[in-house]
Motif scaffolding. Structure first.
Motif, PDB file in Angstrom:
ATOM      1  N   MET A   1      43.608  37.551  18.139  1.00  0.00           N
ATOM      2  CA  MET A   1      42.321  37.672  18.826  1.00  0.00           C
ATOM      3  C   MET A   1      42.209  38.960  19.632  1.00  0.00           C
ATOM      4  O   MET A   1      41.117  39.441  19.910  1.00  0.00           O
ATOM      5  CB  MET A   1      42.081  36.468  19.741  1.00  0.00           C
ATOM      6  N   ILE A   2      43.354  39.559  20.019  1.00  0.00           N
ATOM      7  CA  ILE A   2      43.308  40.776  20.823  1.00  0.00           C
ATOM      8  C   ILE A   2      42.642  41.902  20.048  1.00  0.00           C
ATOM      9  O   ILE A   2      41.694  42.543  20.518  1.00  0.00           O
ATOM     10  CB  ILE A   2      44.721  41.184  21.278  1.00  0.00           C
ATOM     11  N   TYR A   3      43.120  42.143  18.840  1.00  0.00           N
ATOM     12  CA  TYR A   3      42.534  43.224  18.051  1.00  0.00           C
ATOM     13  C   TYR A   3      41.212  42.803  17.423  1.00  0.00           C
ATOM     14  O   TYR A   3      40.423  43.652  17.013  1.00  0.00           O
ATOM     15  CB  TYR A   3      43.515  43.698  17.004  1.00  0.00           C
ATOM     16  N   GLU A   4      40.945  41.503  17.392  1.00  0.00           N
ATOM     17  CA  GLU A   4      39.625  41.041  16.959  1.00  0.00           C
ATOM     18  C   GLU A   4      38.587  41.340  18.045  1.00  0.00           C
ATOM     19  O   GLU A   4      37.469  41.790  17.750  1.00  0.00           O
ATOM     20  CB  GLU A   4      39.658  39.547  16.654  1.00  0.00           C
ATOM     21  N   LEU A   5      38.961  41.108  19.299  1.00  0.00           N
ATOM     22  CA  LEU A   5      38.056  41.385  20.408  1.00  0.00           C
ATOM     23  C   LEU A   5      37.939  42.887  20.690  1.00  0.00           C
ATOM     24  O   LEU A   5      36.894  43.361  21.132  1.00  0.00           O
ATOM     25  CB  LEU A   5      38.542  40.675  21.681  1.00  0.00           C
ATOM     26  N   PHE A   6      39.033  43.618  20.434  1.00  0.00           N
ATOM     27  CA  PHE A   6      39.079  45.047  20.746  1.00  0.00           C
ATOM     28  C   PHE A   6      39.521  45.829  19.502  1.00  0.00           C
ATOM     29  O   PHE A   6      40.622  46.390  19.472  1.00  0.00           O
ATOM     30  CB  PHE A   6      40.035  45.309  21.906  1.00  0.00           C
ATOM     31  N   PRO A   7      38.702  45.872  18.469  1.00  0.00           N
ATOM     32  CA  PRO A   7      39.110  46.495  17.208  1.00  0.00           C
ATOM     33  C   PRO A   7      39.448  47.978  17.335  1.00  0.00           C
ATOM     34  O   PRO A   7      40.289  48.488  16.583  1.00  0.00           O
ATOM     35  CB  PRO A   7      37.906  46.268  16.283  1.00  0.00           C
ATOM     36  N   GLU A   8      38.839  48.675  18.288  1.00  0.00           N
ATOM     37  CA  GLU A   8      39.130  50.102  18.442  1.00  0.00           C
ATOM     38  C   GLU A   8      40.564  50.338  18.891  1.00  0.00           C
ATOM     39  O   GLU A   8      41.141  51.396  18.619  1.00  0.00           O
ATOM     40  CB  GLU A   8      38.152  50.731  19.421  1.00  0.00           C
ATOM     41  N   LEU A   9      41.137  49.364  19.602  1.00  0.00           N
ATOM     42  CA  LEU A   9      42.514  49.539  20.076  1.00  0.00           C
ATOM     43  C   LEU A   9      43.520  49.455  18.934  1.00  0.00           C
ATOM     44  O   LEU A   9      44.617  50.018  19.034  1.00  0.00           O
ATOM     45  CB  LEU A   9      42.848  48.478  21.133  1.00  0.00           C
ATOM     46  N   TYR A  10      43.173  48.765  17.864  1.00  0.00           N
ATOM     47  CA  TYR A  10      44.132  48.595  16.763  1.00  0.00           C
ATOM     48  C   TYR A  10      44.470  49.941  16.123  1.00  0.00           C
ATOM     49  O   TYR A  10      45.653  50.257  15.916  1.00  0.00           O
ATOM     50  CB  TYR A  10      43.582  47.632  15.712  1.00  0.00           C
ATOM     51  N   SER A  11      43.463  50.723  15.837  1.00  0.00           N
ATOM     52  CA  SER A  11      43.719  52.012  15.188  1.00  0.00           C
ATOM     53  C   SER A  11      44.405  53.001  16.138  1.00  0.00           C
ATOM     54  O   SER A  11      44.987  53.998  15.689  1.00  0.00           O
ATOM     55  CB  SER A  11      42.412  52.614  14.671  1.00  0.00           C
ATOM     56  N   LEU A  12      44.358  52.711  17.442  1.00  0.00           N
ATOM     57  CA  LEU A  12      44.965  53.586  18.445  1.00  0.00           C
ATOM     58  C   LEU A  12      46.202  52.955  19.077  1.00  0.00           C
ATOM     59  O   LEU A  12      46.639  53.386  20.142  1.00  0.00           O
ATOM     60  CB  LEU A  12      43.937  53.899  19.541  1.00  0.00           C
ATOM     61  N   ARG A  13      46.760  51.954  18.437  1.00  0.00           N
ATOM     62  CA  ARG A  13      47.826  51.158  19.060  1.00  0.00           C
ATOM     63  C   ARG A  13      49.096  51.957  19.351  1.00  0.00           C
ATOM     64  O   ARG A  13      49.920  51.547  20.165  1.00  0.00           O
ATOM     65  CB  ARG A  13      48.152  49.930  18.211  1.00  0.00           C
ATOM     66  N   HIS A  14      49.273  53.121  18.685  1.00  0.00           N
ATOM     67  CA  HIS A  14      50.449  53.956  18.935  1.00  0.00           C
ATOM     68  C   HIS A  14      50.141  55.115  19.895  1.00  0.00           C
ATOM     69  O   HIS A  14      51.024  55.906  20.202  1.00  0.00           O
ATOM     70  CB  HIS A  14      50.989  54.508  17.612  1.00  0.00           C
ATOM     71  N   MET A  15      48.903  55.175  20.393  1.00  0.00           N
ATOM     72  CA  MET A  15      48.529  56.229  21.341  1.00  0.00           C
ATOM     73  C   MET A  15      48.894  55.798  22.763  1.00  0.00           C
ATOM     74  O   MET A  15      48.795  54.628  23.120  1.00  0.00           O
ATOM     75  CB  MET A  15      47.026  56.514  21.241  1.00  0.00           C
ATOM     76  N   ARG A  16      49.308  56.752  23.577  1.00  0.00           N
ATOM     77  CA  ARG A  16      49.647  56.446  24.960  1.00  0.00           C
ATOM     78  C   ARG A  16      48.400  56.069  25.756  1.00  0.00           C
ATOM     79  O   ARG A  16      47.315  56.627  25.546  1.00  0.00           O
ATOM     80  CB  ARG A  16      50.337  57.637  25.618  1.00  0.00           C
ATOM     81  N   GLY A  17      48.578  55.144  26.673  1.00  0.00           N
ATOM     82  CA  GLY A  17      47.449  54.655  27.455  1.00  0.00           C
ATOM     83  C   GLY A  17      46.726  55.742  28.216  1.00  0.00           C
ATOM     84  O   GLY A  17      45.505  55.723  28.351  1.00  0.00           O
ATOM     85  N   GLY A  18      47.486  56.719  28.737  1.00  0.00           N
ATOM     86  CA  GLY A  18      46.880  57.794  29.511  1.00  0.00           C
ATOM     87  C   GLY A  18      46.046  58.752  28.691  1.00  0.00           C
ATOM     88  O   GLY A  18      45.284  59.549  29.250  1.00  0.00           O
ATOM     89  N   GLU A  19      46.178  58.699  27.367  1.00  0.00           N
ATOM     90  CA  GLU A  19      45.409  59.573  26.493  1.00  0.00           C
ATOM     91  C   GLU A  19      44.096  58.937  26.044  1.00  0.00           C
ATOM     92  O   GLU A  19      43.279  59.590  25.395  1.00  0.00           O
ATOM     93  CB  GLU A  19      46.250  59.948  25.263  1.00  0.00           C
ATOM     94  N   LEU A  20      43.893  57.673  26.393  1.00  0.00           N
ATOM     95  CA  LEU A  20      42.665  56.985  26.010  1.00  0.00           C
ATOM     96  C   LEU A  20      41.510  57.400  26.907  1.00  0.00           C
ATOM     97  O   LEU A  20      41.707  57.805  28.064  1.00  0.00           O
ATOM     98  CB  LEU A  20      42.854  55.470  26.115  1.00  0.00           C
ATOM     99  N   SER A  21      40.301  57.265  26.405  1.00  0.00           N
ATOM    100  CA  SER A  21      39.120  57.482  27.238  1.00  0.00           C
ATOM    101  C   SER A  21      39.035  56.386  28.298  1.00  0.00           C
ATOM    102  O   SER A  21      39.706  55.344  28.197  1.00  0.00           O
ATOM    103  CB  SER A  21      37.861  57.448  26.367  1.00  0.00           C
ATOM    104  N   ASP A  22      38.211  56.614  29.321  1.00  0.00           N
ATOM    105  CA  ASP A  22      38.025  55.590  30.357  1.00  0.00           C
ATOM    106  C   ASP A  22      37.576  54.268  29.736  1.00  0.00           C
ATOM    107  O   ASP A  22      38.046  53.192  30.127  1.00  0.00           O
ATOM    108  CB  ASP A  22      36.981  56.052  31.378  1.00  0.00           C
ATOM    109  N   TYR A  23      36.668  54.348  28.799  1.00  0.00           N
ATOM    110  CA  TYR A  23      36.151  53.148  28.130  1.00  0.00           C
ATOM    111  C   TYR A  23      37.276  52.369  27.474  1.00  0.00           C
ATOM    112  O   TYR A  23      37.385  51.138  27.622  1.00  0.00           O
ATOM    113  CB  TYR A  23      35.106  53.560  27.100  1.00  0.00           C
ATOM    114  N   LEU A  24      38.178  53.064  26.764  1.00  0.00           N
ATOM    115  CA  LEU A  24      39.264  52.383  26.058  1.00  0.00           C
ATOM    116  C   LEU A  24      40.355  51.928  27.024  1.00  0.00           C
ATOM    117  O   LEU A  24      41.002  50.906  26.786  1.00  0.00           O
ATOM    118  CB  LEU A  24      39.836  53.298  24.974  1.00  0.00           C
TER     119      LEU A  24
END
Length: 236
Positions: free
Chosen positions: A119-142
């Motif tokens: 359900m995590i990637y179902e609720l937040f599908p954009e995070l799945y494709s970025l799952r190997h990116m560091r949290g600090g590199e994400l936009s504020d929204y993500l």
């Protein structure tokens, strides 16, 4: 799910919460609102265990289980019961990947063998494709999405959100409203929302609790939260 009775809390000699009663029903979203400095975050910190309670009771109620005295539980014990918290400042690990942020939440909850729920990637599908990116590199929204996903990865019974729309863009606010309604409607999650944005409260909440100087001055179905009541206690 959670019952508070006559809760009092002090900062030194300053009486902050006054004989506060609050009921959180299973599967409902309850909003705590009030002007700044009226005790909202203090209440959340008492529930999560970050602040002690001077007097009163907090009881965890779960179907099929005996009542639990929450005041005897440390922070990690409350998490183990099924309580999850999203602070206003997000508190993600900026140097860890999205997936590592989710996995460390499972480790902290002492369930390291559990996989990240679908359900995590179902609720937040954009995070799945970025799952190997560091949290600090994400936009504020993500980053806001990740903070919420990390709170949900343990599949809690009670989700506490402390002013989640503060400083957020309209896109995230719209998405968050959809997610809250879905979590309570489809997953039966109980939600405690601390919020000041009235349009958002009226959209997502089932019930409200209005605080003024640490006292619960009004509560009930969110339909009762009209402009007259708000102007009496919040607006200047």
């Amino acid at each position: 799910m959670l019952s508070l009775r006559a809760v009092n809390q002090f900062y030194g000699e300053s009486h902050v919460l006054w004989n506060l009663d609050l009921e959180l029903a299973p599967g409902e979203c309850t909003c705590v609102l009030g002007a700044p400095g009226m005790g909202k975050t203090t209440l959340v910190n008492c529930i999560t265990g970050y602040l002690p309670v001077q007097s009163g009771s907090m009881t965890w109620l779960e179907a099929g289980h005996p009542p639990q005295d929450l005041l005897t539980q440390p922070i990690e014990g409350r998490a183990a019961l099924g309580m999850s918290y999203v602070a206003q400042d997000r508190r993600i690990f900026s140097q860890l990947s999205v997936e590592e942020n989710l996995q460390i939440a499972l480790l902290a909850a002492r369930i390291p063998s559990r996989a990240i729920p679908n359900m995590i990637y179902e609720l937040f599908p954009e995070l799945y494709s970025l799952r190997h990116m560091r949290g600090g590199e994400l936009s504020d929204y993500l980053q806001q999405q990740l903070a919420l996903a990390r709170a949900l990865v343990t599949e809690p019974k009670l989700l506490i959100l402390d002013e989640p729309t503060f400083g957020s863009g309209q896109r995230f606010i719209n998405d968050l409203g959809n997610i809250i309604r879905r979590l309570s409607r489809d997953f039966g999650l109980t939600i405690l929302l601390v919020e000041q944005r009235l349009s958002f409260i009226r959209r997502v909440a089932d019930r409200f609790c209005l605080l003024h100087r640490g006292r619960n001055v009004a509560q009930g179905n969110v339909a009762l939260l009209d402009d007259k009541l708000v102007s009496s206690w919040i607006d200047p």
